[in-house]
Design a protein around this motif. Structure first.
Motif, PDB file in Angstrom:
ATOM      1  N   ILE A   1      13.089   4.985   2.071  1.00  0.00           N
ATOM      2  CA  ILE A   1      12.699   3.631   2.467  1.00  0.00           C
ATOM      3  C   ILE A   1      13.680   2.591   1.952  1.00  0.00           C
ATOM      4  CG2 ILE A   1      10.878   1.881   2.266  1.00  0.00           C
ATOM      5  CD1 ILE A   1       8.895   4.279   1.942  1.00  0.00           C
TER       6      ILE A   1
ATOM      7  N   THR B   1       5.433   4.377  -2.441  1.00  0.00           N
ATOM      8  CA  THR B   1       5.984   4.098  -1.110  1.00  0.00           C
ATOM      9  C   THR B   1       5.533   2.732  -0.598  1.00  0.00           C
ATOM     10  OG1 THR B   1       4.222   5.377  -0.050  1.00  0.00           O
ATOM     11  CG2 THR B   1       6.315   6.517  -0.440  1.00  0.00           C
ATOM     12  N   SER B   2       4.347   2.311  -0.975  1.00  0.00           N
ATOM     13  CA  SER B   2       3.898   0.961  -0.602  1.00  0.00           C
ATOM     14  C   SER B   2       4.758  -0.089  -1.286  1.00  0.00           C
ATOM     15  CB  SER B   2       2.430   0.757  -0.984  1.00  0.00           C
ATOM     16  OG  SER B   2       1.607   1.618  -0.236  1.00  0.00           O
TER      17      SER B   2
ATOM     18  N   LEU C   1       8.098  -0.296   0.479  1.00  0.00           N
ATOM     19  CA  LEU C   1       8.053  -1.080   1.720  1.00  0.00           C
ATOM     20  C   LEU C   1       8.144  -2.574   1.431  1.00  0.00           C
ATOM     21  CD1 LEU C   1       5.320   0.940   3.646  1.00  0.00           C
ATOM     22  CD2 LEU C   1       7.765   0.791   4.206  1.00  0.00           C
TER      23      LEU C   1
ATOM     24  N   ARG D   1      11.804  -3.202   0.512  1.00  0.00           N
ATOM     25  CA  ARG D   1      12.616  -3.143   1.732  1.00  0.00           C
ATOM     26  C   ARG D   1      12.464  -4.405   2.564  1.00  0.00           C
ATOM     27  NH1 ARG D   1      10.568  -0.008   6.669  1.00  0.00           N
ATOM     28  NH2 ARG D   1       9.328  -1.887   6.568  1.00  0.00           N
ATOM     29  N   ASP D   2      11.215  -4.844   2.745  1.00  0.00           N
ATOM     30  CA  ASP D   2      10.971  -6.034   3.555  1.00  0.00           C
ATOM     31  C   ASP D   2      11.612  -7.278   2.939  1.00  0.00           C
ATOM     32  OD1 ASP D   2       9.626  -4.484   5.375  1.00  0.00           O
ATOM     33  OD2 ASP D   2       7.627  -5.187   4.816  1.00  0.00           O
TER      34      ASP D   2
END
Length: 163
Positions: free
Chosen positions: A46, A112-113, A116, A119-120
């Motif tokens: 990610i 993983t949350s 994200l 990444r955003d």
């Protein structure tokens, strides 16, 4: 003043003093890797080290990936040794900060949350950089508008590759 709308902050209009970031999410990712080394594999799908806002977090995540790629455990002792070998141990905050990261989250379940989120925020920073460049070029009042638009598209297009 008439009907001038105030634009102040992300919700009200002024530019934010800092680019989009979530330091807590960055720290949570790094802490989650200490809890369960395997987490780095799913997180690395990610985010890349450059997606972290803090340069120190970029270096730490990069070192964690290197240890994992070498088949070595990613714990505080191994990470500190690896960072010392690379000559950046004190730059990233030393042992105290590494231990702080190790205690940053109680579980690795949401790594993983967190990835994200990181990444955003990185995507928003890239969009901001591209938008600023486009604005600067527009203010130069280019005579070749189609070429200007082509350049703007070239600046924006790579951002879509990171989604």
């Amino acid at each position: 003043m008439g009907n001038v709308l105030a634009y102040d902050g992300a919700k009200r209009g002024n530019l934010q003093p800092h680019p989009p970031q979530d330091i807590n999410a960055e720290q949570a990712i790094l802490g989650a890797v200490f809890i369960r080394n395997e987490v780095i594999d799913s997180v690395a799908e990610i985010v890349a080290p450059t997606d972290f806002y803090r340069e120190t977090h970029q270096m730490i995540f990069g070192a964690m990936k290197e240890l994992r790629d070498e088949g070595r455990p990613v714990d505080a002792v191994m990470l500190c040794d690896h960072l010392c070998t690379r000559g950046v141990f004190e730059q990233v905050g030393g042992y105290a900060y590494i231990m702080e990261l190790a205690d940053a989250v109680p579980t690795s379940a949401h790594a993983t949350s967190y990835a994200l989120i990181v990444r955003d925020k990185a995507i928003l920073r890239r969009a901001h950089t591209a938008a600023r460049e486009i604005a600067v070029r527009a203010l130069d009042n280019p005579s070749d508008v189609p070429e200007f638009l082509a350049t703007a598209e070239r600046l924006i297009a790579p951002i879509f590759d990171t989604i």
